[in-house]
Design a protein around this motif. Sequence first.
Motif, PDB file in Angstrom:
ATOM      1  N   SER A 275     -56.708  29.311 -31.841  1.00 22.16           N
ATOM      2  CA  SER A 275     -56.253  28.411 -32.556  1.00 22.16           C
ATOM      3  C   SER A 275     -55.014  28.198 -31.807  1.00 22.16           C
ATOM      4  O   SER A 275     -54.175  29.090 -30.833  1.00 22.16           O
ATOM      5  CB  SER A 275     -55.967  28.832 -34.047  1.00 22.16           C
ATOM      6  N   VAL A 276     -54.072  27.078 -32.303  1.00 22.28           N
ATOM      7  CA  VAL A 276     -52.783  26.948 -31.989  1.00 22.28           C
ATOM      8  C   VAL A 276     -51.958  28.000 -32.853  1.00 22.28           C
ATOM      9  O   VAL A 276     -52.137  28.155 -33.912  1.00 22.28           O
ATOM     10  CB  VAL A 276     -52.602  25.737 -32.395  1.00 22.28           C
ATOM     11  N   ARG A 277     -50.839  28.347 -32.147  1.00 22.67           N
ATOM     12  CA  ARG A 277     -50.107  29.418 -32.932  1.00 22.67           C
ATOM     13  C   ARG A 277     -49.046  28.623 -33.737  1.00 22.67           C
ATOM     14  O   ARG A 277     -48.348  27.812 -33.037  1.00 22.67           O
ATOM     15  CB  ARG A 277     -49.343  30.439 -31.895  1.00 22.67           C
ATOM     16  N   TYR A 278     -48.880  28.893 -34.998  1.00 21.55           N
ATOM     17  CA  TYR A 278     -47.771  28.637 -35.541  1.00 21.55           C
ATOM     18  C   TYR A 278     -46.681  29.542 -35.751  1.00 21.55           C
ATOM     19  O   TYR A 278     -46.766  30.421 -35.841  1.00 21.55           O
ATOM     20  CB  TYR A 278     -48.198  28.289 -37.271  1.00 21.55           C
ATOM     21  N   GLU A 279     -45.326  29.017 -35.210  1.00 23.36           N
ATOM     22  CA  GLU A 279     -44.113  29.900 -35.479  1.00 23.36           C
ATOM     23  C   GLU A 279     -43.672  29.979 -36.800  1.00 23.36           C
ATOM     24  O   GLU A 279     -44.062  29.024 -37.746  1.00 23.36           O
ATOM     25  CB  GLU A 279     -42.846  29.384 -34.657  1.00 23.36           C
ATOM     26  N   HIS A 280     -42.903  30.957 -37.201  1.00 18.97           N
ATOM     27  CA  HIS A 280     -42.395  31.348 -38.418  1.00 18.97           C
ATOM     28  C   HIS A 280     -41.288  29.996 -38.656  1.00 18.97           C
ATOM     29  O   HIS A 280     -40.757  29.565 -37.801  1.00 18.97           O
ATOM     30  CB  HIS A 280     -41.829  32.450 -38.885  1.00 18.97           C
ATOM     31  N   PHE A 281     -41.268  29.740 -40.225  1.00 17.70           N
ATOM     32  CA  PHE A 281     -40.190  28.529 -40.351  1.00 17.70           C
ATOM     33  C   PHE A 281     -38.878  29.170 -40.545  1.00 17.70           C
ATOM     34  O   PHE A 281     -38.460  30.367 -41.033  1.00 17.70           O
ATOM     35  CB  PHE A 281     -40.553  28.064 -41.845  1.00 17.70           C
ATOM     36  N   ARG A 282     -38.023  28.472 -39.912  1.00 19.01           N
ATOM     37  CA  ARG A 282     -36.536  28.883 -39.859  1.00 19.01           C
ATOM     38  C   ARG A 282     -35.839  27.688 -40.632  1.00 19.01           C
ATOM     39  O   ARG A 282     -35.735  26.586 -40.227  1.00 19.01           O
ATOM     40  CB  ARG A 282     -36.032  28.794 -38.473  1.00 19.01           C
ATOM     41  N   ASP A 283     -35.433  27.963 -41.869  1.00 20.03           N
ATOM     42  CA  ASP A 283     -34.846  27.055 -42.809  1.00 20.03           C
ATOM     43  C   ASP A 283     -33.529  26.794 -42.322  1.00 20.03           C
ATOM     44  O   ASP A 283     -32.462  27.681 -42.010  1.00 20.03           O
ATOM     45  CB  ASP A 283     -34.765  27.723 -44.068  1.00 20.03           C
ATOM     46  N   SER A 284     -33.016  25.417 -42.577  1.00 22.54           N
ATOM     47  CA  SER A 284     -31.820  25.068 -42.415  1.00 22.54           C
ATOM     48  C   SER A 284     -30.800  25.156 -43.825  1.00 22.54           C
ATOM     49  O   SER A 284     -31.019  24.269 -44.480  1.00 22.54           O
ATOM     50  CB  SER A 284     -31.479  23.540 -41.991  1.00 22.54           C
ATOM     51  N   GLN A 285     -30.286  26.443 -43.885  1.00 21.91           N
ATOM     52  CA  GLN A 285     -29.662  26.413 -45.168  1.00 21.91           C
ATOM     53  C   GLN A 285     -28.654  25.299 -45.549  1.00 21.91           C
ATOM     54  O   GLN A 285     -28.875  25.104 -46.755  1.00 21.91           O
ATOM     55  CB  GLN A 285     -28.786  27.569 -45.095  1.00 21.91           C
ATOM     56  N   VAL A 286     -27.934  24.856 -44.387  1.00 25.16           N
ATOM     57  CA  VAL A 286     -26.932  23.736 -44.912  1.00 25.16           C
ATOM     58  C   VAL A 286     -27.651  22.474 -45.381  1.00 25.16           C
ATOM     59  O   VAL A 286     -27.359  21.890 -46.347  1.00 25.16           O
ATOM     60  CB  VAL A 286     -26.006  23.361 -43.367  1.00 25.16           C
ATOM     61  N   LEU A 287     -28.714  22.197 -44.522  1.00 21.50           N
ATOM     62  CA  LEU A 287     -29.500  20.627 -45.195  1.00 21.50           C
ATOM     63  C   LEU A 287     -30.252  21.297 -46.286  1.00 21.50           C
ATOM     64  O   LEU A 287     -30.519  20.121 -47.151  1.00 21.50           O
ATOM     65  CB  LEU A 287     -30.239  20.347 -43.922  1.00 21.50           C
ATOM     66  N   SER A 288     -30.842  22.305 -46.441  1.00 22.58           N
ATOM     67  CA  SER A 288     -31.591  22.662 -47.761  1.00 22.58           C
ATOM     68  C   SER A 288     -30.764  22.699 -48.861  1.00 22.58           C
ATOM     69  O   SER A 288     -30.882  21.918 -50.093  1.00 22.58           O
ATOM     70  CB  SER A 288     -32.380  24.006 -47.406  1.00 22.58           C
ATOM     71  N   GLU A 289     -29.575  23.082 -48.892  1.00 22.02           N
ATOM     72  CA  GLU A 289     -28.626  23.102 -50.067  1.00 22.02           C
ATOM     73  C   GLU A 289     -28.159  21.561 -50.255  1.00 22.02           C
ATOM     74  O   GLU A 289     -28.080  21.106 -51.495  1.00 22.02           O
ATOM     75  CB  GLU A 289     -27.485  23.737 -49.710  1.00 22.02           C
ATOM     76  N   GLN A 290     -28.098  20.810 -49.068  1.00 20.85           N
ATOM     77  CA  GLN A 290     -27.660  19.426 -49.521  1.00 20.85           C
ATOM     78  C   GLN A 290     -28.693  18.806 -50.163  1.00 20.85           C
ATOM     79  O   GLN A 290     -28.685  17.845 -51.226  1.00 20.85           O
ATOM     80  CB  GLN A 290     -27.595  18.752 -48.058  1.00 20.85           C
ATOM     81  N   PHE A 291     -30.209  18.882 -49.689  1.00 20.55           N
ATOM     82  CA  PHE A 291     -31.352  18.550 -50.562  1.00 20.55           C
ATOM     83  C   PHE A 291     -31.406  18.731 -51.800  1.00 20.55           C
ATOM     84  O   PHE A 291     -31.559  17.974 -52.795  1.00 20.55           O
ATOM     85  CB  PHE A 291     -32.442  18.588 -49.612  1.00 20.55           C
ATOM     86  N   ALA A 292     -31.210  20.111 -52.269  1.00 21.90           N
ATOM     87  CA  ALA A 292     -31.386  20.713 -53.496  1.00 21.90           C
ATOM     88  C   ALA A 292     -30.175  19.973 -54.450  1.00 21.90           C
ATOM     89  O   ALA A 292     -30.571  19.684 -55.522  1.00 21.90           O
ATOM     90  CB  ALA A 292     -31.001  22.202 -53.330  1.00 21.90           C
ATOM     91  N   GLY A 293     -28.986  19.999 -53.992  1.00 24.51           N
ATOM     92  CA  GLY A 293     -27.968  19.080 -54.716  1.00 24.51           C
ATOM     93  C   GLY A 293     -28.362  17.797 -55.055  1.00 24.51           C
ATOM     94  O   GLY A 293     -28.157  17.190 -56.141  1.00 24.51           O
ATOM     95  N   HIS A 294     -28.860  16.802 -54.177  1.00 27.68           N
ATOM     96  CA  HIS A 294     -29.438  15.377 -54.467  1.00 27.68           C
ATOM     97  C   HIS A 294     -30.541  15.663 -55.474  1.00 27.68           C
ATOM     98  O   HIS A 294     -30.706  14.998 -56.494  1.00 27.68           O
ATOM     99  CB  HIS A 294     -29.692  14.834 -53.199  1.00 27.68           C
ATOM    100  N   LEU A 295     -31.502  16.453 -55.366  1.00 24.46           N
ATOM    101  CA  LEU A 295     -32.643  16.757 -56.274  1.00 24.46           C
ATOM    102  C   LEU A 295     -32.272  17.075 -57.599  1.00 24.46           C
ATOM    103  O   LEU A 295     -32.955  16.695 -58.596  1.00 24.46           O
ATOM    104  CB  LEU A 295     -33.608  17.507 -55.645  1.00 24.46           C
ATOM    105  N   ALA A 296     -31.169  17.963 -57.784  1.00 23.47           N
ATOM    106  CA  ALA A 296     -30.557  18.160 -59.128  1.00 23.47           C
ATOM    107  C   ALA A 296     -30.286  17.172 -60.054  1.00 23.47           C
ATOM    108  O   ALA A 296     -30.279  17.296 -61.250  1.00 23.47           O
ATOM    109  CB  ALA A 296     -29.355  19.183 -58.834  1.00 23.47           C
ATOM    110  N   ARG A 297     -29.933  16.090 -59.356  1.00 29.89           N
ATOM    111  CA  ARG A 297     -29.565  14.737 -60.146  1.00 29.89           C
ATOM    112  C   ARG A 297     -30.766  14.309 -60.788  1.00 29.89           C
ATOM    113  O   ARG A 297     -30.570  13.752 -62.008  1.00 29.89           O
ATOM    114  CB  ARG A 297     -28.925  13.439 -59.175  1.00 29.89           C
ATOM    115  N   ALA A 298     -32.104  14.700 -60.374  1.00 31.05           N
ATOM    116  CA  ALA A 298     -33.203  14.191 -61.173  1.00 31.05           C
ATOM    117  C   ALA A 298     -33.760  15.347 -62.190  1.00 31.05           C
ATOM    118  O   ALA A 298     -34.754  15.101 -62.767  1.00 31.05           O
ATOM    119  CB  ALA A 298     -34.445  13.987 -60.199  1.00 31.05           C
ATOM    120  N   GLY A 299     -32.817  16.330 -62.070  1.00 35.57           N
ATOM    121  CA  GLY A 299     -33.181  17.408 -63.270  1.00 35.57           C
ATOM    122  C   GLY A 299     -34.015  18.479 -62.796  1.00 35.57           C
ATOM    123  O   GLY A 299     -34.734  19.369 -63.543  1.00 35.57           O
TER     124      GLY A 299
END
Length: 395
Positions: A275-299
Amino acid sequence: MSSLPYRRVRDEVARHAERLWAVACALHADPETGFAEHRAATLLTGELERAGFEVRRNVAHLPTAFTAASGRGRPTVALLMEYDALPGLGHACGHNLIAAAGLGAALVVDAVRDDTEGSVLAVGTPAEEGGGGKVLEVRAGVFDDVDAALMFHPGVYDWVRAPLTAQEQYRVAFGGRAAHPTGNPDEGIDALAALIELFNVLSALGRRLPRGSHIQGIITYGGTATNIVPDHAEGRFGLRAPTTAALDALAEQLHTSAQDVARVTGTTVEVERASVRYEHFRDSQVLSEQFAGHLARAGITLTPPEPGVYLGSSDIGDVSGRVPAIHPFVAIMDSDGSDHTPEFAAAAASARGRHVLMAVVEALACTALDVLRDADLRARAWDGHDGGAGAGAGS
């Protein structure tokens, strides 16, 4: 950034809401499996072309992969779409919502970006369910000039980042010598017995593996008749590990175990990646927190994942090794449910699924605008990126 662009994003999401939900439902009603998502790709590229995006098809030599660009040059923010379904279960992983979210965010950002420099790149990524479309796109250079890659995944948790492991599969084939089990048993070399012994060895190994690592195998060929000592036997083994380096070490243990079993049993053995090998996910904490802040406005409040809990693997891992990336989970059903079930497929076309889709489109679009307009945010995202060559480009 002032609140005005964010208000415009919300208005634009509302303007597109009915069409985006129609796209999500059309994909849900017409599921196609990996690398065969021809109608899905046609639907999505048609929407983007009508909005003025420059569409490229057959990206990475994949008939159902595409990119759609608006703007020119750097910075570039990529909005990722998945649209393959599961055999027999349809969109039981919610990829219809992922596709509509990436599409919607790209359309919204394009509509409100005005004279903002840079590019919006909508990326159609086929065959996440095992085929590795993103892996092949990374190898083809699709993400070489990208500053951030954004997507979400529907789930049963509201988690700011995805605990996704590295994974690959191997074919192991033992060769022996056929014989009659009573007439001349001493002349036979039992390939199936060797394969079964490998299962025993790997079972013992599995008890010592850390959480997040495992080897799961099946017998794919074990002989033709009970009165013939099998001269050939094959198994397929799926390997997962919390990091790509740990996966490489686990694969080496599989190779060593297979060779040792072959030596003891007098068989021959072949071990090859299947199969094709999948690498592990490396989260961008900076951008994930930015997204979470925007999503919070929707509750919707995103929290860190539960320690020690892993939610499978995805080819977004390979993208995250190349550029800062996000892959939050947003719940479309309660935590006592599970994806890859008929119930989850139903949730992907439910009222809750629609609410999540619109909230995520707004949050993705706002985050993408932040990436395009905020050089400091891009620099911080690249500074926290632990991927390979190219980090820091365009920051």
